[in-house]
Design a protein around this motif. Structure first.
Motif, PDB file in Angstrom:
ATOM      1  N   THR A 148       0.831  -1.205   0.000  1.00 27.25           N
ATOM      2  CA  THR A 148       0.000   0.000   0.000  1.00 27.25           C
ATOM      3  C   THR A 148       0.865   1.254   0.000  1.00 27.25           C
ATOM      4  N   PHE A 149       1.911   1.256   0.806  1.00 25.32           N
ATOM      5  CA  PHE A 149       2.827   2.400   0.862  1.00 25.32           C
ATOM      6  C   PHE A 149       3.509   2.600  -0.490  1.00 25.32           C
ATOM      7  N   SER A 150       3.925   1.498  -1.092  1.00 23.36           N
ATOM      8  CA  SER A 150       4.594   1.582  -2.396  1.00 23.36           C
ATOM      9  C   SER A 150       3.666   2.157  -3.460  1.00 23.36           C
ATOM     10  N   GLN A 151       2.402   1.735  -3.444  1.00 21.45           N
ATOM     11  CA  GLN A 151       1.442   2.244  -4.418  1.00 21.45           C
ATOM     12  C   GLN A 151       1.138   3.721  -4.190  1.00 21.45           C
ATOM     13  N   ALA A 152       1.177   4.136  -2.925  1.00 18.06           N
ATOM     14  CA  ALA A 152       0.837   5.518  -2.607  1.00 18.06           C
ATOM     15  C   ALA A 152       1.980   6.486  -2.864  1.00 18.06           C
ATOM     16  N   THR A 153       3.225   6.016  -2.717  1.00 20.50           N
ATOM     17  CA  THR A 153       4.373   6.920  -2.769  1.00 20.50           C
ATOM     18  C   THR A 153       5.325   6.662  -3.922  1.00 20.50           C
ATOM     19  N   GLY A 154       5.298   5.458  -4.479  1.00 18.99           N
ATOM     20  CA  GLY A 154       6.259   5.107  -5.512  1.00 18.99           C
ATOM     21  C   GLY A 154       7.552   4.548  -4.965  1.00 18.99           C
ATOM     22  N   ASN A 156      10.071   1.869  -3.556  1.00 17.73           N
ATOM     23  CA  ASN A 156      10.187   0.442  -3.824  1.00 17.73           C
ATOM     24  C   ASN A 156       9.664  -0.383  -2.654  1.00 17.73           C
ATOM     25  N   LEU A 157       8.867  -1.388  -2.958  1.00 16.48           N
ATOM     26  CA  LEU A 157       8.242  -2.221  -1.932  1.00 16.48           C
ATOM     27  C   LEU A 157       9.285  -2.865  -1.033  1.00 16.48           C
ATOM     28  N   TYR A 158      10.368  -3.380  -1.610  1.00 21.21           N
ATOM     29  CA  TYR A 158      11.383  -4.069  -0.823  1.00 21.21           C
ATOM     30  C   TYR A 158      12.082  -3.118   0.147  1.00 21.21           C
ATOM     31  N   ILE A 159      12.273  -1.879  -0.291  1.00 18.76           N
ATOM     32  CA  ILE A 159      12.955  -0.907   0.569  1.00 18.76           C
ATOM     33  C   ILE A 159      12.110  -0.587   1.797  1.00 18.76           C
TER      34      ILE A 159
END
Length: 578
Positions: A148-154, A156-159
């Protein structure tokens, strides 16, 4: 939540809120005495009962529960409100049947009970099943909010997953159970406040409370009692009464992390803990369900998924928040911080419990007893770090393979009822023996493995399809959605009942119930057939009070050999009754 809507203010608020939770945990790690197992895992057994009840609620109310319950009501209506009764029933069962046994045994982990009651082999078997289940759940806890954070901010999910896992490892490893508990208090307070704020803003946006009720009623979202006895129906009165109650019992009565929390306070305060926990947990679930009704009232004539504004139904809540809070700087950051906080609660709880299980049940296999006794706190902190790093690796597998997500869901369905069934055999049936418990557990795992695997196959092949209640688009702004075209696609017809076995189509609500009943029934039958005179020598303290009268007298049992932990059990006999 659009990427371009996340500003520096959102980042700042997200960082501050997350840092508060971390600081609370670090405070107990740096300024609180944590040199012994009792300090690290049980907080010296003198923690505040109300804080522990809030922590238990935070652990149970993960981000999956918040999004899942709200989306469930949005799509299928408010029948899940009956879950509140299942929580009450499970709490009563816990208070009268299980807590009187476990609270008297002075155990480091609940699996010690199995060795006292049955034998060491069964203890190791159930313990390994629990560790495997927890390891499958851990990456899922961090994956969902990270996505969700990755989709909202761009970002990287792994980071973000790696950073937040390290944050959680830091305050969990240093703070111990005290750090975890008080961090949970902060996180749940923020989450509940946010949910209430969203409900209020949603009602204001819709018009009034009466308008929300009117729209929900027109959309058939207020129908609660469906007495359809078909076990393949997704949600009905019976699936909630039977299936959800069994699931609540698995969580409240015999989950290792739940039983561990009951040992963090004086025994006389446990009734208060159970009462407050069940009340707060119920109210939190009701708030999440209310949020789902408000969401439906907001989109009753323009479903965002039907018009292509979102891809999945579980994205309705983030979409709802974005629409309501566009003009409020920092609210997106607060939402993501609360969303992460609800996941960090269960994540930190599982890490702390895992470290205790492995220290007590696995570490003695590979580490000398002298070393274990010399630095217990350090070893458990190291175990927290190891499990945290492993969960990060599993997140990579989850993203790349796409199968760990499904595995974690089905593993819980496969093993949860089995573990509950084994403990229930020991607590409730005086004649139950190790042969019955072992064969019951194996039969349950095998049966549930077959059911959940075939259930997943049926879902993929369209054999199981639960259509939501009516969703409309007639009120959508055609100017805003100029490229929108409503396509109606025929849903493939499921195969006839002759080609799809009903047991493989049974509602997921029954998974834990089937697993538990299989363990108990087969375990009871095998125990009865194989019972001997020696099997009847059971220390009454290992049984729930209502069945102790069926045992041989305490002194007679005490004079006999009672399994490998004879001395431990003898000490229990001299303890006070619950």
């Amino acid at each position: 939540m659009a990427t371009n809507g996340f500003t520096w203010i959102d980042y700042a608020i997200f960082t501050i809120v997350t840092a508060i939770s971390c600081i609370v945990g670090l405070y107990f790690g740096l300024f609180s005495r944590q040199k012994t197992i009792e300090d690290y895992l049980f907080g010296g057994k003198n923690m505040k009962w109300f804080a522990v009840s809030i922590s238990l609620t935070a652990s149970a109310l993960s981000s999956h529960s918040i999004v899942g319950l709200a989306t469930e009501v949005y799509l299928h209506g408010s029948q899940v409100i009956l879950m509140t009764f299942s929580i009450a029933l499970a709490s009563l069962a816990n208070y009268f049947l299980y807590v009187p046994v476990f609270s008297n045994l002075k155990m480091t982990s609940i699996f010690e009970y199995l060795e006292m009651r049955f034998n060491g082999f069964l203890r190791k078997l159930i313990m390994l099943i629990a560790v495997g289940t927890y390891m499958c759940v851990l990456p899922l806890c961090m994956y969902t909010p990270s996505l969700t954070f990755s989709q909202a901010t761009g970002v990287n999910l792994y980071i973000i997953a790696s950073v937040m896992t390290c944050v959680c490892m830091l305050y969990t490893s240093l703070g111990g159970i005290k750090g975890v508990t008080w961090s949970d208090v902060v996180q749940l307070s923020i989450t509940i406040t946010l949910v209430i704020a969203l409900i209020v803003m949603g009602i204001v946006s819709t018009g009034s409370v009466s308008e929300v009720i009117h729209r929900a009623s027109d959309g058939d979202r207020l129908k609660i009692f469906d007495f359809n006895p078909d076990p393949t129906v997704r949600v009905s009165f019976w699936t909630i009464l039977l299936g959800s109650t069994a699931t609540s019992c698995v969580t409240l009565c015999t989950s290792p992390h739940e039983v561990q929390r009951y040992s963090t306070i004086p025994r006389r305060l446990i009734p208060r803990l159970i009462a407050s926990y069940s009340t707060i947990y119920t109210l939190a679930k009701v708030l999440c369900m209310t949020l789902g009704l408000v969401m439906y009232a907001k989109y009753f004539d323009c479903d965002p998924k039907s018009i292509g504004a979102i891809k999945k139904a579980d994205q309705v809540l983030p979409y709802f928040i974005t629409e309501l809070t566009t003009s409020i700087p920092g609210f997106n950051g607060l939402f993501l911080a609360a969303f992460f906080g609800s996941s960090l609660s269960i994540y930190s709880t599982l890490l702390n419990t895992l470290s205790g299980i492995v220290y007590n049940d696995i570490a003695p296999w590979i580490i000398s007893e002298k070393l274990l006794r010399k630095a217990p706190s350090f070893i458990m902190k190291l175990l927290v770090v190891i499990f945290g790093l492993l969960s990060i690796a599993f997140i990579y597998l989850l993203e790349n393979g796409g199968t760990v997500f499904e595995l974690s869901y089905y593993v819980r369905g496969t093993t949860g009822g089995t573990m509950f069934g084994v403990f229930t055999l020991g607590v409730l049936l005086p004649f139950a023996n190790s042969k019955g418990a072992f064969l019951g557990a194996i039969a349950s795992v095998l049966l549930m493995g077959v059911i959940v695997v075939n259930n997943s196959i049926y879902v993929r092949n369209g054999f199981i399809h639960h259509s939501p209640k009516s969703l409309h688009t007639y009120g959508c702004n055609t100017t805003t959605f100029s490229n929108f075209t409503l396509n109606v696609t025929a849903t493939p017809q499921p195969p006839s009942p002759e080609t799809s076995f009903w047991l493989f189509r049974v509602s997921f609500q029954y998974f834990e119930l089937i697993g538990a009943m299989t363990t108990i029934v087969i375990g009871a039958v095998v125990s009865w057939v194989t019972k001997t005179e020696d099997n009847q020598v059971i220390n009454p303290k290992l049984l729930t009070p209502i069945v102790r009268k069926y045992c041989r007298p305490v002194q007679e049992a005490q004079d006999q050999e009672i399994g490998p932990l004879k001395e431990t059990v003898k000490n229990v006999v001299s303890g006070d009754d619950y």
